[in-house]
Scaffold this motif. Structure first.
Motif, PDB file in Angstrom:
ATOM      1  N   UNK A 175      -3.305  12.209   0.800  1.00 19.67           N
ATOM      2  CA  UNK A 175      -4.267  11.445   1.603  1.00 19.67           C
ATOM      3  C   UNK A 175      -5.604  12.164   1.800  1.00 19.67           C
ATOM      4  N   UNK A 176      -5.660  13.438   2.156  1.00 18.33           N
ATOM      5  CA  UNK A 176      -6.984  14.071   2.336  1.00 18.33           C
ATOM      6  C   UNK A 176      -7.837  14.025   1.070  1.00 18.33           C
ATOM      7  N   UNK A 177      -7.208  14.216  -0.073  1.00 14.29           N
ATOM      8  CA  UNK A 177      -7.955  14.202  -1.335  1.00 14.29           C
ATOM      9  C   UNK A 177      -8.389  12.790  -1.715  1.00 14.29           C
ATOM     10  N   UNK A 178      -7.523  11.826  -1.450  1.00 18.26           N
ATOM     11  CA  UNK A 178      -7.883  10.435  -1.728  1.00 18.26           C
ATOM     12  C   UNK A 178      -9.035   9.983  -0.826  1.00 18.26           C
ATOM     13  N   UNK A 179      -8.994  10.370   0.435  1.00 19.43           N
ATOM     14  CA  UNK A 179     -10.073  10.010   1.358  1.00 19.43           C
ATOM     15  C   UNK A 179     -11.398  10.625   0.909  1.00 19.43           C
ATOM     16  N   UNK A 180     -11.347  11.847   0.413  1.00 18.41           N
ATOM     17  CA  UNK A 180     -12.559  12.487  -0.098  1.00 18.41           C
ATOM     18  C   UNK A 180     -13.094  11.741  -1.311  1.00 18.41           C
ATOM     19  N   UNK A 181     -12.195  11.373  -2.230  1.00 20.25           N
ATOM     20  CA  UNK A 181     -12.618  10.635  -3.421  1.00 20.25           C
ATOM     21  C   UNK A 181     -13.224   9.283  -3.056  1.00 20.25           C
ATOM     22  N   UNK A 182     -12.669   8.658  -2.009  1.00 19.23           N
ATOM     23  CA  UNK A 182     -13.163   7.341  -1.607  1.00 19.23           C
ATOM     24  C   UNK A 182     -14.580   7.395  -1.056  1.00 19.23           C
ATOM     25  N   UNK A 183     -15.027   8.580  -0.683  1.00 20.92           N
ATOM     26  CA  UNK A 183     -16.386   8.718  -0.158  1.00 20.92           C
ATOM     27  C   UNK A 183     -17.375   9.144  -1.239  1.00 20.92           C
ATOM     28  N   UNK A 184     -16.893   9.200  -2.463  1.00 22.52           N
ATOM     29  CA  UNK A 184     -17.682   9.792  -3.547  1.00 22.52           C
ATOM     30  C   UNK A 184     -17.701   8.861  -4.749  1.00 22.52           C
ATOM     31  N   UNK A 185     -18.547   9.167  -5.707  1.00 23.93           N
ATOM     32  CA  UNK A 185     -18.584   8.470  -6.979  1.00 23.93           C
ATOM     33  C   UNK A 185     -17.358   8.898  -7.819  1.00 23.93           C
ATOM     34  N   UNK A 186     -16.943   8.133  -8.834  1.00 25.79           N
ATOM     35  CA  UNK A 186     -17.661   6.974  -9.358  1.00 25.79           C
ATOM     36  C   UNK A 186     -17.322   5.648  -8.697  1.00 25.79           C
ATOM     37  N   UNK A 187     -16.208   5.544  -7.931  1.00 28.20           N
ATOM     38  CA  UNK A 187     -15.785   4.226  -7.450  1.00 28.20           C
ATOM     39  C   UNK A 187     -16.016   4.021  -5.967  1.00 28.20           C
ATOM     40  N   UNK A 188     -16.041   5.123  -5.191  1.00 35.11           N
ATOM     41  CA  UNK A 188     -16.153   5.058  -3.736  1.00 35.11           C
ATOM     42  C   UNK A 188     -14.998   4.266  -3.109  1.00 35.11           C
ATOM     43  N   UNK A 189     -13.844   4.369  -3.748  1.00 33.14           N
ATOM     44  CA  UNK A 189     -12.597   3.798  -3.245  1.00 33.14           C
ATOM     45  C   UNK A 189     -11.469   4.574  -3.904  1.00 33.14           C
ATOM     46  N   UNK A 190     -10.332   4.668  -3.222  1.00 30.95           N
ATOM     47  CA  UNK A 190      -9.167   5.351  -3.782  1.00 30.95           C
ATOM     48  C   UNK A 190      -7.944   4.467  -3.592  1.00 30.95           C
ATOM     49  N   UNK A 191      -6.887   4.781  -4.327  1.00 28.49           N
ATOM     50  CA  UNK A 191      -5.709   3.908  -4.339  1.00 28.49           C
ATOM     51  C   UNK A 191      -4.406   4.671  -4.238  1.00 28.49           C
ATOM     52  N   UNK A 192      -3.502   4.145  -3.429  1.00 24.36           N
ATOM     53  CA  UNK A 192      -2.099   4.521  -3.433  1.00 24.36           C
ATOM     54  C   UNK A 192      -1.325   3.290  -3.868  1.00 24.36           C
ATOM     55  N   UNK A 193      -0.584   3.402  -4.954  1.00 24.58           N
ATOM     56  CA  UNK A 193       0.244   2.294  -5.426  1.00 24.58           C
ATOM     57  C   UNK A 193       1.697   2.740  -5.373  1.00 24.58           C
ATOM     58  N   UNK A 194       2.481   2.066  -4.554  1.00 25.12           N
ATOM     59  CA  UNK A 194       3.894   2.390  -4.396  1.00 25.12           C
ATOM     60  C   UNK A 194       4.738   1.372  -5.165  1.00 25.12           C
ATOM     61  N   UNK A 195       5.617   1.868  -6.017  1.00 25.25           N
ATOM     62  CA  UNK A 195       6.482   0.974  -6.778  1.00 25.25           C
ATOM     63  C   UNK A 195       7.724   0.666  -5.951  1.00 25.25           C
ATOM     64  N   UNK A 196       7.772  -0.549  -5.432  1.00 27.36           N
ATOM     65  CA  UNK A 196       8.926  -1.013  -4.684  1.00 27.36           C
ATOM     66  C   UNK A 196       9.867  -1.766  -5.607  1.00 27.36           C
ATOM     67  N   UNK A 197      10.377  -2.900  -5.133  1.00 21.09           N
ATOM     68  CA  UNK A 197      11.287  -3.701  -5.945  1.00 21.09           C
ATOM     69  C   UNK A 197      11.499  -5.041  -5.260  1.00 21.09           C
ATOM     70  N   UNK A 198      11.963  -6.006  -6.030  1.00 18.26           N
ATOM     71  CA  UNK A 198      12.427  -7.252  -5.436  1.00 18.26           C
ATOM     72  C   UNK A 198      13.476  -6.956  -4.378  1.00 18.26           C
ATOM     73  N   UNK A 199      14.246  -5.889  -4.578  1.00 14.44           N
ATOM     74  CA  UNK A 199      15.262  -5.465  -3.609  1.00 14.44           C
ATOM     75  C   UNK A 199      14.652  -4.951  -2.314  1.00 14.44           C
ATOM     76  N   UNK A 200      13.340  -4.858  -2.239  1.00 16.62           N
ATOM     77  CA  UNK A 200      12.658  -4.544  -0.992  1.00 16.62           C
ATOM     78  C   UNK A 200      12.245  -5.785  -0.231  1.00 16.62           C
TER      79      UNK A 200
END
Length: 254
Positions: A126-151
């Motif tokens: 999270x700290x590194x993603x938040x830093x990236x989100x404040x910077x170029x090239x995208x000014x956004x960061x992503x966490x993608x969690x692979x769940x399941x239909x079983x969730x």
């Protein structure tokens, strides 16, 4: 495609299946990759393939169910690749069977990997993603969690696996609310039946029951889920895909 040029992604469970396909997809879209998993030889082979197509990959053998190992994988990613823009929490186990007489070690392994491992990686990132989100090239960061239909829907013979995947969904939504104002997007992808080696971790009798329940349908392939992850992380900065369920066309329920 180069939508992710200049970014760094870390993918757990990258040695096979959805993780491997996702790493390849993100490289194709321009990201540099940190490949995390327990099977170093497979990670090394994947890194060589990525290098052959002009990409950049860092091999990080680690068991993410160990909090220290998960944190070290994140820190090494930032140290050696310079930043972290995308975290894909894919590492997981599916050990099925009835609750009466179950092997409690199997339960613990699923909780430790499917849920705690995801949480440990996320906490460190999270700290590194938040830093990236404040910077170029995208000014956004992503966490993608692979769940399941079983969730989303509980199934007999899958009680603890379902519990971990319901937990992934709850954790993802709560975290999404916490991080939304910092432009760190949190998404959960929930595949139905996917043709990977995950089912092969179970005894033959369980695999036969799964096959009988699903019938002769065309299951999802790993690249179908990887394409979904690629779609999520390349949305414009103001667009967040919080949850995405992807099923085989012929899969009615289970």
């Amino acid at each position: 495609m180069t939508q992710l040029a200049g970014t760094v992604a870390l993918v757990t469970g990258a040695s096979s299946g959805i993780g491997r396909a996702t790493a390849t997809e993100l490289v194709r879209r321009g990201a540099s990759l940190a490949l995390v998993g327990r099977r170093e030889e497979r990670l090394t082979a994947l890194a060589a393939q990525i290098l052959d197509i002009g990409g950049k990959a860092l091999v990080l053998p680690a068991d993410v169910s160990d909090a220290r190992a998960a944190a070290e994988a994140v820190e090494r990613t930032v140290e050696q690749l310079g930043r972290l823009d995308i975290l894909v929490n894919n590492a997981g186990l599916m050990l099925l069977g009835p609750v009466p007489g179950a092997d409690l070690d199997d339960w613990r392994r699923m909780v430790d990997t499917n849920l705690l491992g995801l949480m440990f990686c996320t906490h460190a990132a999270i700290p590194h993603l938040a830093k990236a989100a404040s910077d170029q090239p995208r000014r956004v960061a992503d966490i993608v969690n692979i769940g399941a239909l079983a969730g989303r829907t509980a199934f007999g013979m899958s009680a603890v696996y379902c519990a971990t995947k319901f937990g992934v969904g709850a954790f993802s939504e709560a975290l999404r609310q916490e991080l939304a104002g910092r432009h760190v997007r949190v998404s959960v992808v929930e595949p139905g039946s996917v043709d990977t080696e995950l089912r092969g971790h179970n005894p033959a009798v369980i695999q036969q029951q799964l096959a009988a329940r699903l019938g002769d349908i065309d299951r999802l392939e790993s690249h179908d889920v990887a394409d979904t992850v690629g779609y999520i992380v390349t949305r414009p900065r103001h667009v967040a895909v919080a949850e995405l369920l992807i099923r085989p066309t012929e899969q009615a329920r289970s």
